[in-house]
Design a protein around this motif. Sequence first.
Motif, PDB file in Angstrom:
ATOM      1  N   ALA A  98       0.858  -1.183   0.000  1.00 36.84           N
ATOM      2  CA  ALA A  98       0.000   0.000   0.000  1.00 36.84           C
ATOM      3  C   ALA A  98       0.892   1.231   0.000  1.00 36.84           C
ATOM      4  O   ALA A  98       1.948   1.240   0.640  1.00 36.84           O
ATOM      5  CB  ALA A  98      -0.911   0.003   1.227  1.00 36.84           C
ATOM      6  N   PRO A  99       0.501   2.267  -0.726  1.00 41.34           N
ATOM      7  CA  PRO A  99       1.307   3.498  -0.726  1.00 41.34           C
ATOM      8  C   PRO A  99       1.424   4.065   0.685  1.00 41.34           C
ATOM      9  O   PRO A  99       0.464   4.043   1.465  1.00 41.34           O
ATOM     10  CB  PRO A  99       0.502   4.440  -1.635  1.00 41.34           C
TER      11      PRO A  99
ATOM     12  N   TRP B 146       6.404   2.692  -0.034  1.00 40.92           N
ATOM     13  CA  TRP B 146       5.272   1.763   0.041  1.00 40.92           C
ATOM     14  C   TRP B 146       5.398   0.921   1.305  1.00 40.92           C
ATOM     15  O   TRP B 146       6.504   0.559   1.718  1.00 40.92           O
ATOM     16  CB  TRP B 146       5.243   0.838  -1.175  1.00 40.92           C
TER      17      TRP B 146
ATOM     18  N   ASN C 116      -1.057  -2.806  -5.320  1.00 41.06           N
ATOM     19  CA  ASN C 116      -1.764  -1.969  -4.350  1.00 41.06           C
ATOM     20  C   ASN C 116      -2.984  -2.725  -3.807  1.00 41.06           C
ATOM     21  O   ASN C 116      -3.982  -2.906  -4.500  1.00 41.06           O
ATOM     22  CB  ASN C 116      -2.210  -0.658  -5.004  1.00 41.06           C
ATOM     23  N   CYS C 117      -2.881  -3.169  -2.564  1.00 40.91           N
ATOM     24  CA  CYS C 117      -3.945  -3.963  -1.945  1.00 40.91           C
ATOM     25  C   CYS C 117      -4.636  -3.212  -0.807  1.00 40.91           C
ATOM     26  O   CYS C 117      -5.386  -3.810  -0.030  1.00 40.91           O
ATOM     27  CB  CYS C 117      -3.378  -5.289  -1.435  1.00 40.91           C
ATOM     28  N   GLY C 118      -4.386  -1.923  -0.705  1.00 41.19           N
ATOM     29  CA  GLY C 118      -5.093  -1.125   0.286  1.00 41.19           C
ATOM     30  C   GLY C 118      -4.543  -1.263   1.692  1.00 41.19           C
ATOM     31  O   GLY C 118      -3.492  -1.864   1.917  1.00 41.19           O
ATOM     32  N   TYR C 119      -5.306  -0.736   2.652  1.00 42.25           N
ATOM     33  CA  TYR C 119      -4.800  -0.577   4.020  1.00 42.25           C
ATOM     34  C   TYR C 119      -5.461  -1.495   5.047  1.00 42.25           C
ATOM     35  O   TYR C 119      -5.153  -1.425   6.226  1.00 42.25           O
ATOM     36  CB  TYR C 119      -4.978   0.883   4.447  1.00 42.25           C
TER      37      TYR C 119
END
Length: 230
Positions: free
Chosen positions: A131-132, A159, A207-210
């Motif tokens: 995730a960023p 990231w 990108n798999c989110g938080y």
Amino acid sequence: MNTAIVLAGGSGKRMHSDIPKQYMLLNGKPVIYYSLKAFEENEHIDEIILVTAKEYIEYVRNEIAGSGFTKLTKVIEGGKERFDSVWAGLQQINGTGYVYIHDGARPCIDQNIINACWETVIQCDACVAAAPGKDTIKVAKNIDADGYAVNTPDRKTLWQIQTPQVFSANVIKEAYRRLYEENCFDGVTDDAMVVERYGDSKVKLVNCGYRNIKITTPEDMEIAGIFLKG
């Protein structure tokens, strides 16, 4: 054959618990249950290998393995360090396919994450859930320094790395073989680092989110509980 290696060798030290965090109850189930369930239900996963401490092998076999986990084919003893446990799991895999390496302390993994990594790894042979970075990061000289910042990296380049970390079986097994051949383990904290050092494949960030948090402290249990109910 696509394999999920689920690591369950962590301790409960920062959880202030005598029970390893993977086996603490979360919404009435052991934390490890949710990772196993996610891989069990995914169409791309053929088998699951659980790597845990020696003293918990029988517990897993007796109390967890029978909970509808037909893909859980092996429960084996891990090593002293995380990379030792991964290596133990990799040695159980024969043939080609893809390998998902996942920390059992991340119970919020879901089908979207597994599938996103699948769609990426079949194109590039190596990827990691991530995730960023949201926070500004300061760099200090070392953990024992007097607390003064040295510099501030550009947040747009940072990231937060998660698991699963997914690789072509040939890529990750060869990278780990070379790691042990050269016996150079300094600074190795995840599987992507091993591939970066000893593999020929670039590692793609997915990108798999938080929500895919790792349980480390008691507060994380509360947050994960809310996400799993959500």
